[in-house]
Design a protein around this motif. Structure first.
Motif, PDB file in Angstrom:
ATOM      1  N   SER A  43       0.911  -0.830   0.300  1.00 17.06           N
ATOM      2  CA  SER A  43      -0.057   0.451  -0.221  1.00 17.06           C
ATOM      3  C   SER A  43       0.779   1.107   0.090  1.00 17.06           C
ATOM      4  O   SER A  43       0.457   2.331  -0.485  1.00 17.06           O
ATOM      5  CB  SER A  43      -1.039  -0.189   1.261  1.00 17.06           C
ATOM      6  N   GLY A  47       0.386   2.827  -3.422  1.00 14.68           N
ATOM      7  CA  GLY A  47      -1.589   3.287  -2.765  1.00 14.68           C
ATOM      8  C   GLY A  47      -0.587   4.880  -3.512  1.00 14.68           C
ATOM      9  O   GLY A  47       0.202   5.312  -3.704  1.00 14.68           O
ATOM     10  N   ASP A  48      -2.311   6.075  -2.616  1.00  7.58           N
ATOM     11  CA  ASP A  48      -1.867   7.243  -3.254  1.00  7.58           C
ATOM     12  C   ASP A  48      -2.737   7.732  -1.554  1.00  7.58           C
ATOM     13  O   ASP A  48      -3.871   7.977  -1.679  1.00  7.58           O
ATOM     14  CB  ASP A  48      -2.802   7.870  -3.965  1.00  7.58           C
ATOM     15  N   ARG A  50      -3.439   9.922  -0.057  1.00  4.70           N
ATOM     16  CA  ARG A  50      -4.919  11.356  -0.617  1.00  4.70           C
ATOM     17  C   ARG A  50      -6.066  10.299  -0.791  1.00  4.70           C
ATOM     18  O   ARG A  50      -7.215  11.450  -0.407  1.00  4.70           O
ATOM     19  CB  ARG A  50      -4.376  12.083  -1.907  1.00  4.70           C
ATOM     20  N   GLU A  51      -5.718   9.607  -1.059  1.00  2.88           N
ATOM     21  CA  GLU A  51      -7.648   9.328  -1.354  1.00  2.88           C
ATOM     22  C   GLU A  51      -8.258   8.472   0.040  1.00  2.88           C
ATOM     23  O   GLU A  51      -9.334   8.402   0.320  1.00  2.88           O
ATOM     24  CB  GLU A  51      -7.492   7.200  -1.910  1.00  2.88           C
ATOM     25  N   LEU A  52      -6.959   8.787   1.551  1.00  4.87           N
ATOM     26  CA  LEU A  52      -7.887   8.350   2.309  1.00  4.87           C
ATOM     27  C   LEU A  52      -7.884   9.420   3.108  1.00  4.87           C
ATOM     28  O   LEU A  52      -8.566   9.610   4.137  1.00  4.87           O
ATOM     29  CB  LEU A  52      -6.419   7.894   2.878  1.00  4.87           C
ATOM     30  N   THR A  56     -14.216  12.412  -1.799  1.00  2.00           N
ATOM     31  CA  THR A  56     -14.138  11.838  -2.874  1.00  2.00           C
ATOM     32  C   THR A  56     -15.961  12.345  -3.097  1.00  2.00           C
ATOM     33  O   THR A  56     -16.915  11.833  -2.452  1.00  2.00           O
ATOM     34  CB  THR A  56     -13.928  10.140  -2.765  1.00  2.00           C
ATOM     35  N   GLY A  60     -15.819   9.515  -8.151  1.00  2.00           N
ATOM     36  CA  GLY A  60     -15.102   9.461  -7.904  1.00  2.00           C
ATOM     37  C   GLY A  60     -13.657  10.773  -7.813  1.00  2.00           C
ATOM     38  O   GLY A  60     -12.589  10.079  -7.974  1.00  2.00           O
ATOM     39  N   ASN A  61     -14.264  11.986  -7.757  1.00  2.00           N
ATOM     40  CA  ASN A  61     -13.474  12.742  -7.546  1.00  2.00           C
ATOM     41  C   ASN A  61     -12.732  13.300  -6.539  1.00  2.00           C
ATOM     42  O   ASN A  61     -12.975  13.632  -5.904  1.00  2.00           O
ATOM     43  CB  ASN A  61     -13.850  13.941  -8.312  1.00  2.00           C
ATOM     44  N   LEU A  62     -11.419  13.053  -6.184  1.00  2.00           N
ATOM     45  CA  LEU A  62     -10.668  13.716  -5.314  1.00  2.00           C
ATOM     46  C   LEU A  62     -10.511  15.472  -4.540  1.00  2.00           C
ATOM     47  O   LEU A  62     -10.527  15.914  -5.523  1.00  2.00           O
ATOM     48  CB  LEU A  62      -9.281  13.393  -5.783  1.00  2.00           C
ATOM     49  N   ASP A  66      -7.659  16.524  -7.404  1.00  2.46           N
ATOM     50  CA  ASP A  66      -7.997  16.305  -8.659  1.00  2.46           C
ATOM     51  C   ASP A  66      -7.868  17.277 -10.039  1.00  2.46           C
ATOM     52  O   ASP A  66      -8.749  18.542  -9.495  1.00  2.46           O
ATOM     53  CB  ASP A  66      -9.464  15.244  -9.328  1.00  2.46           C
ATOM     54  N   CYS A  86     -17.853  17.908  -4.646  1.00  2.00           N
ATOM     55  CA  CYS A  86     -17.032  18.928  -4.314  1.00  2.00           C
ATOM     56  C   CYS A  86     -17.610  20.344  -4.109  1.00  2.00           C
ATOM     57  O   CYS A  86     -17.932  20.946  -5.451  1.00  2.00           O
ATOM     58  CB  CYS A  86     -15.975  18.617  -5.117  1.00  2.00           C
TER      59      CYS A  86
END
Length: 97
Positions: A43, A47-48, A50-52, A56, A60-62, A66, A86
């Motif tokens: 991970s 992994g990223d 930022r996704e945690l 979102t 699915g945009n952060l 994004d 967002c």
């Protein structure tokens, strides 16, 4: 006053019939520990984070990260289903818009 409890004369202590009963559990814990270590290392490498940390939206945009959403760091939940949008700031309670 109560008499002391004494063991019967044929009692040789609990040592004679003891055996390890947790070998399977210990192996399961070791296997789980190794698996979680491998998942954690993978991970971190792939992994990223930022996704945690970033919210979102429903597409699915952060939010805040994004492309096109850099200035929209807040997530506004428009319904009770769990999907959100967002936004640049939290909406006010003003009904004029």
């Amino acid at each position: 006053m109560q008499d002391k409890l004494t063991a019967p004369p044929e009692f040789d202590g609990p040592v004679r019939d003891r055996k390890c009963t947790d070998i399977i559990f210990t192996l399961a814990i070791i296997i789980m520990w190794i698996t979680m270590t491998v998942v954690g290392i993978s991970s971190v490498q792939q992994g990223d984070v930022r996704e945690l940390l970033a919210p979102t939206d429903y597409e699915g945009n952060l939010c805040g990260f994004d492309d096109g959403y850099e200035d929209r760091g807040k997530l506004y939940y428009a319904n009770n289903v769990g999907s959100g949008v967002c936004e640049k700031s939290c909406p006010s309670n003003d009904n004029s818009t």
